[in-house]
Structures are given as C-alpha cells and as structure tokens.
Design a protein around this motif. Sequence first.
Motif, PDB file in Angstrom:
ATOM      1  N   GLU A   1       5.763   6.865  13.593  1.00 35.03           N
ATOM      2  CA  GLU A   1       4.398   6.374  13.770  1.00 35.03           C
ATOM      3  C   GLU A   1       3.598   6.717  12.517  1.00 35.03           C
ATOM      4  OE1 GLU A   1       2.740   7.865  17.394  1.00 35.03           O
ATOM      5  OE2 GLU A   1       4.445   7.199  18.610  1.00 35.03           O
ATOM      6  N   ARG A   2       2.952   5.732  11.935  1.00 36.15           N
ATOM      7  CA  ARG A   2       2.290   5.926  10.644  1.00 36.15           C
ATOM      8  C   ARG A   2       1.136   6.922  10.744  1.00 36.15           C
ATOM      9  NH1 ARG A   2       4.071   1.759   7.063  1.00 36.15           N
ATOM     10  NH2 ARG A   2       2.276   1.993   5.674  1.00 36.15           N
ATOM     11  N   TYR A   3       0.477   6.964  11.905  1.00 32.88           N
ATOM     12  CA  TYR A   3      -0.644   7.879  12.109  1.00 32.88           C
ATOM     13  C   TYR A   3      -0.924   7.982  13.600  1.00 32.88           C
ATOM     14  CZ  TYR A   3      -3.237   3.446  12.414  1.00 32.88           C
ATOM     15  OH  TYR A   3      -3.660   2.192  12.755  1.00 32.88           O
ATOM     16  N   VAL A   4      -1.800   8.882  13.977  1.00 35.04           N
ATOM     17  CA  VAL A   4      -2.193   9.035  15.371  1.00 35.04           C
ATOM     18  C   VAL A   4      -3.243   7.978  15.691  1.00 35.04           C
ATOM     19  CG1 VAL A   4      -3.265  10.570  17.068  1.00 35.04           C
ATOM     20  CG2 VAL A   4      -1.678  11.501  15.367  1.00 35.04           C
TER      21      VAL A   4
ATOM     22  N   HIS B   1      -8.882   8.354  23.818  1.00 32.94           N
ATOM     23  CA  HIS B   1      -9.747   7.747  22.804  1.00 32.94           C
ATOM     24  C   HIS B   1      -8.893   7.049  21.758  1.00 32.94           C
ATOM     25  CE1 HIS B   1     -13.131   7.330  19.978  1.00 32.94           C
ATOM     26  NE2 HIS B   1     -12.272   7.694  19.039  1.00 32.94           N
ATOM     27  N   SER B   2      -9.185   5.787  21.461  1.00 35.61           N
ATOM     28  CA  SER B   2      -8.488   5.035  20.415  1.00 35.61           C
ATOM     29  C   SER B   2      -9.283   5.129  19.117  1.00 35.61           C
ATOM     30  CB  SER B   2      -8.335   3.567  20.829  1.00 35.61           C
ATOM     31  OG  SER B   2      -7.510   3.457  21.970  1.00 35.61           O
ATOM     32  N   PHE B   3      -8.587   5.461  18.034  1.00 37.22           N
ATOM     33  CA  PHE B   3      -9.259   5.629  16.754  1.00 37.22           C
ATOM     34  C   PHE B   3      -9.434   4.291  16.044  1.00 37.22           C
ATOM     35  CE2 PHE B   3      -7.105   9.791  17.393  1.00 37.22           C
ATOM     36  CZ  PHE B   3      -8.256  10.554  17.533  1.00 37.22           C
ATOM     37  N   SER B   4     -10.513   4.187  15.277  1.00 37.23           N
ATOM     38  CA  SER B   4     -10.857   2.927  14.637  1.00 37.23           C
ATOM     39  C   SER B   4     -10.132   2.698  13.320  1.00 37.23           C
ATOM     40  CB  SER B   4     -12.369   2.867  14.395  1.00 37.23           C
ATOM     41  OG  SER B   4     -12.784   3.918  13.527  1.00 37.23           O
ATOM     42  N   ASN B   5      -9.550   3.763  12.743  1.00 39.62           N
ATOM     43  CA  ASN B   5      -8.827   3.615  11.483  1.00 39.62           C
ATOM     44  C   ASN B   5      -7.807   4.741  11.359  1.00 39.62           C
ATOM     45  OD1 ASN B   5     -10.132   5.966  10.005  1.00 39.62           O
ATOM     46  ND2 ASN B   5     -11.958   4.718  10.419  1.00 39.62           N
ATOM     47  N   TYR B   6      -7.042   4.734  10.276  1.00 36.56           N
ATOM     48  CA  TYR B   6      -5.888   5.627  10.182  1.00 36.56           C
ATOM     49  C   TYR B   6      -6.228   7.057   9.782  1.00 36.56           C
ATOM     50  CZ  TYR B   6      -5.285   5.943   5.061  1.00 36.56           C
ATOM     51  OH  TYR B   6      -5.433   6.229   3.721  1.00 36.56           O
TER      52      TYR B   6
ATOM     53  N   HIS C   1      -1.460  -3.933  -9.311  1.00 34.00           N
ATOM     54  CA  HIS C   1      -0.214  -3.603  -8.596  1.00 34.00           C
ATOM     55  C   HIS C   1      -0.383  -3.682  -7.085  1.00 34.00           C
ATOM     56  CE1 HIS C   1       1.545  -2.146 -12.368  1.00 34.00           C
ATOM     57  NE2 HIS C   1       0.431  -1.457 -12.560  1.00 34.00           N
ATOM     58  N   ARG C   2      -1.212  -4.557  -6.601  1.00 36.29           N
ATOM     59  CA  ARG C   2      -1.490  -4.634  -5.181  1.00 36.29           C
ATOM     60  C   ARG C   2      -0.214  -4.764  -4.354  1.00 36.29           C
ATOM     61  NH1 ARG C   2      -6.242  -6.538  -2.456  1.00 36.29           N
ATOM     62  NH2 ARG C   2      -5.794  -6.941  -0.256  1.00 36.29           N
ATOM     63  N   ASP C   3       0.751  -5.515  -4.848  1.00 33.26           N
ATOM     64  CA  ASP C   3       1.986  -5.776  -4.092  1.00 33.26           C
ATOM     65  C   ASP C   3       2.838  -4.530  -3.917  1.00 33.26           C
ATOM     66  OD1 ASP C   3       2.380  -5.889  -6.923  1.00 33.26           O
ATOM     67  OD2 ASP C   3       4.367  -6.741  -6.584  1.00 33.26           O
ATOM     68  N   LYS C   4       2.562  -3.472  -4.677  1.00 31.90           N
ATOM     69  CA  LYS C   4       3.349  -2.238  -4.598  1.00 31.90           C
ATOM     70  C   LYS C   4       2.647  -1.144  -3.797  1.00 31.90           C
ATOM     71  CE  LYS C   4       5.737  -3.013  -8.997  1.00 31.90           C
ATOM     72  NZ  LYS C   4       6.008  -2.463 -10.348  1.00 31.90           N
ATOM     73  N   MET C   5       1.492  -1.434  -3.216  1.00 34.97           N
ATOM     74  CA  MET C   5       0.714  -0.420  -2.504  1.00 34.97           C
ATOM     75  C   MET C   5       0.852  -0.586  -1.000  1.00 34.97           C
ATOM     76  SD  MET C   5      -2.883  -0.239  -4.569  1.00 34.97           S
ATOM     77  CE  MET C   5      -3.066   0.808  -6.014  1.00 34.97           C
ATOM     78  N   LYS C   6       0.847   0.556  -0.285  1.00 39.79           N
ATOM     79  CA  LYS C   6       0.889   0.474   1.171  1.00 39.79           C
ATOM     80  C   LYS C   6      -0.469   0.028   1.695  1.00 39.79           C
ATOM     81  CE  LYS C   6      -0.104   5.324   2.457  1.00 39.79           C
ATOM     82  NZ  LYS C   6       0.430   6.517   3.173  1.00 39.79           N
ATOM     83  N   PRO C   7      -0.503  -0.593   2.865  1.00 42.00           N
ATOM     84  CA  PRO C   7      -1.759  -1.183   3.348  1.00 42.00           C
ATOM     85  C   PRO C   7      -2.882  -0.171   3.529  1.00 42.00           C
ATOM     86  CG  PRO C   7      -0.042  -1.222   5.057  1.00 42.00           C
ATOM     87  CD  PRO C   7       0.619  -0.890   3.765  1.00 42.00           C
ATOM     88  N   GLU C   8      -2.561   1.062   3.893  1.00 43.70           N
ATOM     89  CA  GLU C   8      -3.614   2.050   4.087  1.00 43.70           C
ATOM     90  C   GLU C   8      -4.330   2.375   2.770  1.00 43.70           C
ATOM     91  OE1 GLU C   8      -0.559   2.747   7.343  1.00 43.70           O
ATOM     92  OE2 GLU C   8      -0.514   2.351   5.186  1.00 43.70           O
ATOM     93  N   VAL C   9      -3.582   2.428   1.666  1.00 42.41           N
ATOM     94  CA  VAL C   9      -4.195   2.688   0.370  1.00 42.41           C
ATOM     95  C   VAL C   9      -5.074   1.513  -0.036  1.00 42.41           C
ATOM     96  CG1 VAL C   9      -3.745   3.036  -2.090  1.00 42.41           C
ATOM     97  CG2 VAL C   9      -2.400   4.287  -0.399  1.00 42.41           C
TER      98      VAL C   9
END
Length: 479
Positions: free
Chosen positions: A389-392, A398-403, A328-336
């Motif tokens: 905004e999806r996340y900080v 400081h810029s974060f490397s991931n969500y 079900h890849r097409d139904k998942m959000k990119p972060e998951v």
Amino acid sequence: MTTDTSLTKLTACAVVDLLQSGEVSPLDCLDALEARIAAVDSTVNALSILCFERAREHARWLMQRPLGERGRLAGLPVPIKDLTDVAGVRTTHGSPIFADFVPEASDILVQTLEAEGGLIYAKSNTPEFGAGGNTFNEVFGTTLNPWNTVLSAAGSSGGAAVALATGTAWVAQGSDLGGSLRNPASFCGVVGLRPSPGRVASTPGAKIDRLLSVNGPMGRTVEDTALLLDAMTGENPGDPISLPRTESFLAAARSGWRPARVAYSADLGITPVDPEVAAICRAAAQRYTELGAIVEEAHPDLSEAHDTFQVLRGMTFAVGHADLLQNHRDKMKPEVIWNIEQGLNYSMADVVRAENQRATLFRRMNVFFDSYDLLLCPATIVAAYPAGERYVSECAGHSFSNYVEWLAIAYAITLTASPALSLPCGFTRDGRPVGLQIVGRTRAEGRVLAGARVLEDILGLRGTTPIDPQSPRAVNLPS
C-alpha cells in the motif's frame, strides 16, 4: 576480531569504547557489517548501495592517527541516506532521473561525520526524493519491515531504520520533513531524533533558509542516537542557518534529568489515531509518574497545521524540483508530481497565509512549554501497514484527502521547529512496534534526549533490536 558478527549486536556507544581503546579496529567493524549485510539485507533491502572499498580506504587513513585523535566516532561506520551526496558514491535520490549520478563532492553533513571519524560504507534506501511515508522507488524497489516482511518500514528514512533494526548499522543518518526520521523509527522499533533547524549543518539546496527539512541521527538506543548527534553538530559557513556546537548531547542523555510536568495527547487535536496505538502510547506516557512527574492530557492549538504544511511543503517541492518536472515528468512517481504541481499552483496569498500561520504555531508551542517540560504523543497514528500500500488512506473511520495527511501528528511538530524523538514504547497485539513521540522546546535536544533516556530505562525495551528479519505471517491490521 575480524568477521565476528556478534560485534553488530553491541550498542554504538560500546563499539566506540572498543575503538577508542584499540580493542577492535575500524576494519574489524567494517568486516562485521559486511558479513551481516550478506546474511540479512537481501531479505529487507535496507542498504541499496555499498561502498566498502571507500570505507576501508578511509579506515586505513584514520588508523594512522593516534587513538585519541580519531574523532568522536573513532572509526564507527555510518550509512548515509540516498538523498545526501557522498563523493565518488552513486547517489540516486531514489529516482530514475539520477539512477547513475555520482557526485564529485560530499555534502557538508558527510564531511562533518568523516571529520569525526565516521566511515561511510553504504547508502540507505529512500522513496523518490524522500516523498512519502513508505520506502519504495523505481531504482531499488521496496524496503521491508524486519518485524514482518510483508509490512512497510515507513519512510522516508526507511532504509536507515531497517539497517538499525537488523544489525547492519549501529547508527544511521536520516532526514525529516514530515516525520521521515520519526515514522520509520516507530515502525521498526528504533530511535529517531528530528533536531531543531540548524542543529545539523548540511549543504543547502535550492532553498537555503530551509526550516522544515532537517538531518538527524537514528540509533537503537537513546544514547547511541545522542552519540551520533554529537558527531553531526557544529556551525559551518556553508550552511547559513547552522548553529555552533554548545554541549555534549550524549552527556545530556546520561545526565539523569527528569521532567517535572509532561503533557500527553493522543491526537494533538488534529488527526484520527488507531485506538490500540493511542492506548500503548498513553500507557507509556503514564510511566513518567513513576519518576514523580505530573502527567496531564494537554496540547497546544495546532489547528492550522494541515493547511500550513500543505502549502509550505508544496512550495518546497516546487522550489527544489520544478525544473525536473518540466524535463523528466515521465520518470517521476505521481505523488512527487502532485506535490510539485500543488506548490506551483499556490498563490502568493496562500504563501503569506501559511507563513503567518507557521509563526503563530511556533509562538503557541513556545508558550505551551512555559507550563510543560515535554509534550508526548504517538509518533505515528498507526503501526506498520502492508508494504504494497503506497500510503495510509484511512484510519479509525476517517478517509484522508491526500497521501501525506496521515502524517499530521509528525508534521504538526515540524512546523513548530521543536526537536522531537520517536522512542520505542511497546508492541501491538500482533507484534508491530509502536513509537512514542517526545517533543521539547526549540533547541532543547538535551532535555528531549534526557527525558527519553529515563523513560527508556522504565519501559525496558532497550536491546530489543537488532533482530533477524521475520518471515511473513498473517497480520490483522486495525480498522
């Protein structure tokens, strides 16, 4: 009393007292909540699924029993996060994959709550599979912060926190892996407790010996949170890590125990923190001196937390959702998708390193609590940010490397197996709530609750919620 929504303004403990005396009935409580939901929830989208017919059926069955035999909750309604199965009630996990799924059996946690007189009347909104610190999904949309409805409620127990803050719940069940109880409690001005692993029994998923993700209670006050924890605890053979019930956590919260020596750290040595949030939390921590406690700037060495959490979180997502990614890849959000793929790409050497590092973090924290009764720090590194905004992505330059990296101040504590509570401790200049994280030694929930309860008295913020949702207004977010 029927649809008098003033009942929703009372504490959960007060309502349970009324239920136990027979002054109000479980049906009165459900009527009050249904009216309150109709009045406010369309503005904030906290409770995505309602099941009042099922709740009233359970209420009528409960009311056939004597008042003294209706369990610790005595007919108090409780919403369940939409990651947890409730028999006969739609359970989507915030995912289009499960948009129409209706489980036949309830999770062990739900069974425990219903055995204690809890009435399940709603499912609270959550991000897809609980992934991320902002509550939005493709099934039900975004849950909004009632203090300012342009802002995020955080996540993943965002629906639960908003229901508490708006008076559509007296207590709420949530879950926490990287701060999912503590973050929304902080953003919404309520209390959220992450218990020690095993304290709350639940139905195991693909990984039965889980130590990172736990279920826990949320409330508007420390006592309400302790009340719900009492109703959630207990050993169950269906959960191999579950612990026996050993004490009343409500009694512990009310015990008057005071810490003699506490540590405060603005950043745990691992993360940037918004200066205003750090100042508010430091000021709150210093109030323990009014109880005669020594407050010192200190924290254990948690320097391996980022690497450890990323690997173990990735492994957890891979174990739990790799088959869904394949089909079900097409139904998942990119972060998951990112989380699952990260987990699949880690090597055995990565897992060995992470597990050894987690053991080291646990030992260091245990030694730390030989010197301090409690560890205090911000529950989140920022106050509520825009819901769009999806996340900080950045804090204090400081810029974060991931969500998920912005959640380090919470997930570092997760790795140590310590109980941790987010307590409302103040507001930013523009009116956003801030939570203080109160951490104790593993399995010392009683002390965490007692320590939070005495500080709650000093801070004077009890009763700040419930509120009516506040219309959007200009917000100057700190840089």
